[in-house]
Design a protein around this motif. Structure first.
Motif, PDB file in Angstrom:
ATOM      1  N   ALA A   1       2.047  71.816   5.645  1.00  0.00           N
ATOM      2  CA  ALA A   1       1.139  70.767   5.701  1.00  0.00           C
ATOM      3  C   ALA A   1       1.682  69.892   4.561  1.00  0.00           C
ATOM      4  N   ILE A   2       1.622  68.465   4.757  1.00  0.00           N
ATOM      5  CA  ILE A   2       2.201  67.630   3.888  1.00  0.00           C
ATOM      6  C   ILE A   2       1.334  66.559   3.279  1.00  0.00           C
ATOM      7  N   PHE A   3       1.166  66.287   2.036  1.00  0.00           N
ATOM      8  CA  PHE A   3       0.068  65.555   1.644  1.00  0.00           C
ATOM      9  C   PHE A   3       0.835  64.918   0.249  1.00  0.00           C
ATOM     10  N   ASP A   4       0.735  63.745   0.350  1.00  0.00           N
ATOM     11  CA  ASP A   4       1.151  62.907  -1.014  1.00  0.00           C
ATOM     12  C   ASP A   4       2.567  63.384  -1.621  1.00  0.00           C
ATOM     13  N   GLY A   5       3.394  63.612  -0.672  1.00  0.00           N
ATOM     14  CA  GLY A   5       4.750  63.884  -1.120  1.00  0.00           C
ATOM     15  C   GLY A   5       5.001  65.353  -1.318  1.00  0.00           C
ATOM     16  N   THR A   6       3.821  66.292  -1.140  1.00  0.00           N
ATOM     17  CA  THR A   6       4.202  67.548  -1.367  1.00  0.00           C
ATOM     18  C   THR A   6       3.848  68.502  -0.180  1.00  0.00           C
ATOM     19  N   LEU A   7       4.623  69.313  -0.080  1.00  0.00           N
ATOM     20  CA  LEU A   7       4.597  70.392   1.202  1.00  0.00           C
ATOM     21  C   LEU A   7       3.924  71.579   0.821  1.00  0.00           C
ATOM     22  N   TYR A   8       3.110  72.230   1.685  1.00  0.00           N
ATOM     23  CA  TYR A   8       2.305  73.361   1.490  1.00  0.00           C
ATOM     24  C   TYR A   8       2.706  74.472   2.669  1.00  0.00           C
ATOM     25  N   PHE A   9       3.100  75.425   2.161  1.00  0.00           N
ATOM     26  CA  PHE A   9       3.411  76.584   3.321  1.00  0.00           C
ATOM     27  C   PHE A   9       3.202  77.976   2.918  1.00  0.00           C
ATOM     28  N   PRO A  10       2.989  78.736   3.692  1.00  0.00           N
ATOM     29  CA  PRO A  10       2.998  80.299   3.468  1.00  0.00           C
ATOM     30  C   PRO A  10       4.479  81.052   3.860  1.00  0.00           C
ATOM     31  N   CYS A  11       4.604  81.888   3.098  1.00  0.00           N
ATOM     32  CA  CYS A  11       5.873  82.566   3.573  1.00  0.00           C
ATOM     33  C   CYS A  11       5.698  83.933   3.726  1.00  0.00           C
TER      34      CYS A  11
ATOM     35  N   ALA B   1      -0.104  80.495   9.392  1.00  0.00           N
ATOM     36  CA  ALA B   1      -0.571  79.544   9.869  1.00  0.00           C
ATOM     37  C   ALA B   1      -0.437  78.366   8.942  1.00  0.00           C
ATOM     38  N   THR B   2      -0.320  76.956   9.492  1.00  0.00           N
ATOM     39  CA  THR B   2      -0.143  75.787   8.694  1.00  0.00           C
ATOM     40  C   THR B   2      -1.557  75.710   7.777  1.00  0.00           C
ATOM     41  N   PRO B   3      -1.409  75.421   6.511  1.00  0.00           N
ATOM     42  CA  PRO B   3      -2.485  75.245   5.820  1.00  0.00           C
ATOM     43  C   PRO B   3      -3.275  73.941   6.300  1.00  0.00           C
ATOM     44  N   THR B   4      -4.460  73.860   5.788  1.00  0.00           N
ATOM     45  CA  THR B   4      -5.358  72.743   6.214  1.00  0.00           C
ATOM     46  C   THR B   4      -5.584  71.864   4.831  1.00  0.00           C
ATOM     47  N   ILE B   5      -5.462  70.591   4.577  1.00  0.00           N
ATOM     48  CA  ILE B   5      -5.783  69.875   3.465  1.00  0.00           C
ATOM     49  C   ILE B   5      -7.258  69.408   3.884  1.00  0.00           C
ATOM     50  N   ALA B   6      -8.319  69.625   2.931  1.00  0.00           N
ATOM     51  CA  ALA B   6      -9.721  69.548   3.186  1.00  0.00           C
ATOM     52  C   ALA B   6     -10.216  68.848   1.776  1.00  0.00           C
ATOM     53  N   GLY B   7     -11.648  68.724   1.815  1.00  0.00           N
ATOM     54  CA  GLY B   7     -12.164  68.301   0.760  1.00  0.00           C
ATOM     55  C   GLY B   7     -12.273  66.804   0.805  1.00  0.00           C
TER      56      GLY B   7
END
Length: 125
Positions: free
Chosen positions: A12-22, A65-71
């Motif tokens: 998941a990508i938001f505001d220049g940051t990638l979020y992912f599990p390994c 799975a791909t994380p979800t940006i929320a809130g």
């Protein structure tokens, strides 16, 4: 940056940051511009969950799975834990656990897809 094991989820990508599990049980926040780690969290330590043992050779808690940006302020990262089937939310900015919910009480239940955030709710796990 070396995550330590395979990464099979799309970040998941938001505001220049990638979020992912390994597959080593960690979830990462990494700056896109230079690959530096913003934060990382161990899912087992973060949640208190232990692996179900249904994935051969994986004896730790993982997400795939791909994380979800929320809130409303986009400061939640919602992640489905592969097994047992638990969904967690962490602060997107820090990786600190906000909540966790078990979706199914059976130990062989798993989460294999990403959620969708829509009008204040997370759906589709």
């Amino acid at each position: 940056m070396n995550a330590g094991k395979d990464i099979t989820a799309t970040p998941a990508i938001f505001d220049g940051t990638l979020y992912f599990p390994c597959w080593n049980g960690e979830i990462f926040a990494v700056r896109a511009r230079d690959g530096s780690v913003v934060w990382k969290q161990n899912l087992g330590k973060l949640t208190g969950l232990t692996a179900t043992g249904f994935v051969e050779g994986v004896n730790w808690t993982v997400a795939r799975a791909t994380p979800t940006i929320a809130g409303d302020d986009h400061d939640l990262l919602v992640v489905g834990i592969y097994g047992p089937a638990v969904v967690i939310a962490v602060k997107r900015s820090t990786g600190k656990l906000v909540w966790q919910t078990r979706l199914d009480s059976h130990n062989s239940s798993v989460v294999t897809m990403s959620g969708t955030y829509y009008k204040g709710s997370v759906h589709s796990f």
